[in-house]
Design an enzyme around this catalytic site. Structure first.
Site, PDB file in Angstrom:
ATOM      1  CB  THR A   8      -0.945   0.059   1.223  1.00  0.00           C
ATOM      2  OG1 THR A   8      -0.176   0.024   2.422  1.00  0.00           O
ATOM      3  CG2 THR A   8      -1.938  -1.082   1.208  1.00  0.00           C
ATOM      4  CB  SER A   9       0.449   4.542  -1.508  1.00  0.00           C
ATOM      5  OG  SER A   9       0.295   3.964  -2.775  1.00  0.00           O
ATOM      6  CB  THR A  10      -0.211   6.086   3.054  1.00  0.00           C
ATOM      7  OG1 THR A  10      -1.574   5.655   3.103  1.00  0.00           O
ATOM      8  CG2 THR A  10       0.002   7.025   1.889  1.00  0.00           C
ATOM      9  CD  GLN A  13      -3.330   3.351   0.865  1.00  0.00           C
ATOM     10  OE1 GLN A  13      -2.228   2.882   0.698  1.00  0.00           O
ATOM     11  NE2 GLN A  13      -4.040   3.895  -0.108  1.00  0.00           N
TER      12      GLN A  13
END
Length: 183
Positions: A8-10, A13
């Site tokens: 996930t990007s961050t 999440q």
């Protein structure tokens, strides 16, 4: 061996991150590499998954956009896996395999995903420009000068930048920037 990769990007999440890992384990992945990092940054766990894989293994991801940031990136990953004799399986695209047709479809879908991302970023830039023009977007608030002075003083007193960053809740880059401004 089935090897899973989740991303996930961050760190915000969490639910999606945990869901990917659970889906990969339920799918039969014996080892899962997982990281929370933007696709445009260095993805150390993806590199580790590729390095770990051996001929006959399959790298499994839940969705194409969790693996590649762009079509060239997808092609590069696919080439690297292929050179090692490792298959790629994208769980939400079960019709994909290692055939030329599947690779073409994968590339087309990758191009669509890349296009969507670029359009989203374009809209974001337009929205920020509009907000700035209306005086609603001013960026990050400036650091309190008292705090900045304390950071500069700590640096000049020989404290380690990492410790200063922890003590004041800033990044090391901020510590170095403030020290440079003082010099």
């Amino acid at each position: 061996m089935l090897i899973g990769y989740a991303r996930t990007s961050t760190a915000d999440q969490i639910a999606g991150f945990e869901a990917q890992q659970r889906e990969l384990k339920d799918h039969g992945c014996e080892k899962v590499f997982a990281e929370q990092v933007s696709s445009v940054k260095q993805r150390d766990h993806l590199e580790a998954a590729i390095d770990f894989s051996r001929e006959g293994d399959t790298l499994v991801v839940t969705k194409l956009d969790r693996l590649a940031r762009s079509v060239p990136d997808l092609i590069d990953i696919r080439k690297r896996l292929s050179a090692k004799g490792v298959r790629l399986h994208i769980m939400n695209m079960p019709m994909m395999n290692d055939s030329a047709t599947a690779q073409m479809l994968e590339t087309i879908l990758g191009a669509v995903a890349q296009f969507e991302r670029e359009v989203m970023l374009e809209r974001q830039r337009e929205g920020i420009a509009k907000a700035k023009a209306e005086g609603k977007f001013k960026g990050r608030p400036a650091m309190d000068e008292t705090k900045a002075a304390a950071i500069r003083e700590a640096f000049q007193n020989g404290e380690k930048p990492t410790q200063i960053a922890r003590d004041y809740g800033v990044s090391r880059a901020t510590v170095y920037r403030l020290a440079k401004e003082a010099a």
